[in-house]
Design a protein around this motif. Structure first.
Motif, PDB file in Angstrom:
ATOM      1  N   ARG A  74       0.958  -1.136   0.179  1.00  0.00           N
ATOM      2  CA  ARG A  74      -0.099   0.063  -0.063  1.00  0.00           C
ATOM      3  C   ARG A  74       0.882   1.283  -0.105  1.00  0.00           C
ATOM      4  NH1 ARG A  74      -2.145  -3.424   3.981  1.00  0.00           N
ATOM      5  NH2 ARG A  74      -0.627  -2.310   5.151  1.00  0.00           N
ATOM      6  N   HIS A  75       0.302   2.326  -0.399  1.00  0.00           N
ATOM      7  CA  HIS A  75       1.122   3.633  -0.576  1.00  0.00           C
ATOM      8  C   HIS A  75       1.294   4.074   1.032  1.00  0.00           C
ATOM      9  CE1 HIS A  75       2.354   7.664  -1.203  1.00  0.00           C
ATOM     10  NE2 HIS A  75       1.567   8.090  -0.522  1.00  0.00           N
ATOM     11  N   GLY A  76       2.438   4.143   1.200  1.00  0.00           N
ATOM     12  CA  GLY A  76       2.953   4.608   2.493  1.00  0.00           C
ATOM     13  C   GLY A  76       3.663   3.254   3.345  1.00  0.00           C
ATOM     14  N   ASP A  77       3.446   2.421   3.017  1.00  0.00           N
ATOM     15  CA  ASP A  77       4.070   1.121   3.640  1.00  0.00           C
ATOM     16  C   ASP A  77       5.594   0.981   3.388  1.00  0.00           C
ATOM     17  OD1 ASP A  77       1.626   0.388   4.542  1.00  0.00           O
ATOM     18  OD2 ASP A  77       1.597  -1.519   3.459  1.00  0.00           O
ATOM     19  N   PHE A  78       6.330   0.561   3.975  1.00  0.00           N
ATOM     20  CA  PHE A  78       7.645   0.011   3.862  1.00  0.00           C
ATOM     21  C   PHE A  78       7.642  -0.954   2.386  1.00  0.00           C
ATOM     22  CE2 PHE A  78       8.589   0.961   8.317  1.00  0.00           C
ATOM     23  CZ  PHE A  78       9.823   1.610   7.967  1.00  0.00           C
ATOM     24  N   GLY A  79       8.677  -0.728   1.653  1.00  0.00           N
ATOM     25  CA  GLY A  79       8.814  -1.539   0.313  1.00  0.00           C
ATOM     26  C   GLY A  79       9.000  -3.016   0.822  1.00  0.00           C
ATOM     27  N   LEU A  80       8.518  -3.571  -0.427  1.00  0.00           N
ATOM     28  CA  LEU A  80       8.811  -5.222  -0.149  1.00  0.00           C
ATOM     29  C   LEU A  80      10.195  -5.267  -0.864  1.00  0.00           C
ATOM     30  CD1 LEU A  80       5.304  -6.560  -1.583  1.00  0.00           C
ATOM     31  CD2 LEU A  80       6.132  -6.701   0.769  1.00  0.00           C
ATOM     32  N   VAL A  81      10.424  -4.432  -1.843  1.00  0.00           N
ATOM     33  CA  VAL A  81      11.718  -4.396  -2.357  1.00  0.00           C
ATOM     34  C   VAL A  81      11.867  -2.991  -2.822  1.00  0.00           C
ATOM     35  CG1 VAL A  81      13.321  -5.351  -4.663  1.00  0.00           C
ATOM     36  CG2 VAL A  81      11.580  -6.812  -3.367  1.00  0.00           C
ATOM     37  N   GLU A  82      13.035  -2.278  -2.707  1.00  0.00           N
ATOM     38  CA  GLU A  82      13.284  -1.054  -3.365  1.00  0.00           C
ATOM     39  C   GLU A  82      14.813  -1.064  -3.678  1.00  0.00           C
ATOM     40  OE1 GLU A  82      14.527   0.660   1.077  1.00  0.00           O
ATOM     41  OE2 GLU A  82      12.452   0.777   0.444  1.00  0.00           O
ATOM     42  N   VAL A  83      14.981  -0.043  -4.793  1.00  0.00           N
ATOM     43  CA  VAL A  83      16.286  -0.142  -5.358  1.00  0.00           C
ATOM     44  C   VAL A  83      16.635   1.337  -5.887  1.00  0.00           C
ATOM     45  CG1 VAL A  83      17.785  -0.572  -7.546  1.00  0.00           C
ATOM     46  CG2 VAL A  83      16.212  -2.665  -6.643  1.00  0.00           C
ATOM     47  N   ALA A  84      17.792   1.624  -5.358  1.00  0.00           N
ATOM     48  CA  ALA A  84      18.364   2.889  -5.728  1.00  0.00           C
ATOM     49  C   ALA A  84      19.483   2.823  -6.703  1.00  0.00           C
ATOM     50  CB  ALA A  84      18.987   3.666  -4.460  1.00  0.00           C
ATOM     51  N   ALA A  85      19.470   3.597  -7.907  1.00  0.00           N
ATOM     52  CA  ALA A  85      20.403   3.582  -8.788  1.00  0.00           C
ATOM     53  C   ALA A  85      20.913   4.899  -9.202  1.00  0.00           C
ATOM     54  CB  ALA A  85      19.662   2.817 -10.112  1.00  0.00           C
ATOM     55  N   VAL A  86      22.298   5.134  -9.504  1.00  0.00           N
ATOM     56  CA  VAL A  86      22.800   6.270 -10.322  1.00  0.00           C
ATOM     57  C   VAL A  86      23.736   5.750 -11.237  1.00  0.00           C
ATOM     58  CG1 VAL A  86      24.130   8.247  -9.907  1.00  0.00           C
ATOM     59  CG2 VAL A  86      22.669   7.446  -8.050  1.00  0.00           C
ATOM     60  N   VAL A  87      23.549   6.208 -12.439  1.00  0.00           N
ATOM     61  CA  VAL A  87      24.385   5.656 -13.808  1.00  0.00           C
ATOM     62  C   VAL A  87      25.186   7.134 -14.305  1.00  0.00           C
ATOM     63  CG1 VAL A  87      23.084   3.709 -13.787  1.00  0.00           C
ATOM     64  CG2 VAL A  87      22.597   5.622 -15.439  1.00  0.00           C
TER      65      VAL A  87
END
Length: 293
Positions: free
Chosen positions: A189-202
């Motif tokens: 749901r919006h506002g929940d902690f993520g099941l999976v999250e990815v941060a990327a910089v290229v």
């Protein structure tokens, strides 16, 4: 439920706060925004004898550029980062990720230091600072110490913070103007902690080959995890569907998710590969379009 009885202390400076910590040690807890600690107190999962409120401690709320870093004080609220033009310019990944933190009410109270000190591997800020290879400045009565994320985050909800220490500031490396970044998260749901999250910089060359890649994943291991093997795979390769697919498959081999009431380990593993591909594509498109978001 209501919290167990405690003594309330309200220091006016960081010096006074660390003095309290030095004196009371394991019997004390720091509170800043309270978005993580208050529920623990109410459920009596944490029962400190002394509660040290940093709310009025001077000199801990700031966002400024300092050399190669964007430096943010521990008492800086999420909403201040969300509205900061300096953050948008110097660290667009952080600017994007902060919008995923809870709801507006939480961002209005929650602080950077509190999120980092809490050490939840599904939280957004730990994932961002891990991807960027930032720094966490810790203070105690003897002075300051600087930790990298891999030294600071030890396991689920456990950091290297000692009972007499607090987070003073967090340092995010400034992103090159030519780089592209993306923060992608899947939550129930919006506002929940993520099941999976990815941060990327290229960062890309003129032929769309990867010059540099910073990747981290949260929600699947006991700590936010830099995807160093995936980064090495991408360096020197041209951005393409094939290389994205390889990156996703390698991610699924690296992560070690566990099953819980929100999803099975197999689901999180598959989702990890998908989210890495999505984040890489977004970051690459933004780099090709002139950087930023």
């Amino acid at each position: 439920m209501k919290p167990a009885k405690f003594n309330y202390l309200r220091p006016s400076s960081i010096e006074e706060a660390v003095q309290y910590l030095s004196e009371y040690g394991e019997d004390a807890k720091i509170i800043s925004g309270g978005q993580s600690l208050i529920p623990l107190l109410n459920m009596r999962l944490s029962t400190p004898k002394y509660l040290i409120d940093l709310g009025r401690a001077e000199g801990l709320g700031y966002i400024r550029e300092d050399g190669e870093f964007l430096v943010i004080g521990a008492l800086t609220k999420h909403c201040e980062i969300e509205k900061s033009e300096l953050v948008k310019e110097k660290c667009p990944l952080l600017s994007e990720a902060i919008r995923w933190v809870g709801h507006a009410q939480i961002r209005n109270r929650g602080t950077v230091g509190g999120s980092i000190a809490h050490g939840d591997p599904s939280a957004e800020l730990p994932c961002v600072i891990t991807a960027l290879r930032g720094e966490i400045v810790i203070a105690d009565a003897n002075g300051e110490e600087v930790f990298c994320p891999e030294e600071f985050f030890l396991t689920y909800m456990l950091t290297s913070l000692q009972p007499d220490q607090l987070v003073k500031e967090v340092r995010f490396p400034i992103t090159k103007p030519s780089s592209g970044s993306a923060f992608v998260e899947v939550a129930r749901r919006h506002g929940d902690f993520g099941l999976v999250e990815v941060a990327a910089v290229v960062d890309l060359d003129a032929d769309s080959r990867f010059l540099s890649v910073n990747l981290a994943i949260g929600g699947v291991n006991s700590v936010p995890t830099p995807l160093e093997d995936v980064e090495k795979l991408l360096i020197g390769k041209e951005a393409s569907e094939e290389i994205y697919e390889e990156a996703g498959n390698l991610t699924m081999e690296i992560v070690e998710p566990e099953s819980d009431l929100h999803g099975t380990a197999e689901y999180r593993r598959e989702l990890s590969g998908t989210i890495v591909i999505r984040a890489l594509k977004q970051a690459t498109e933004r780099a090709q379009g002139g950087g930023g978001l």
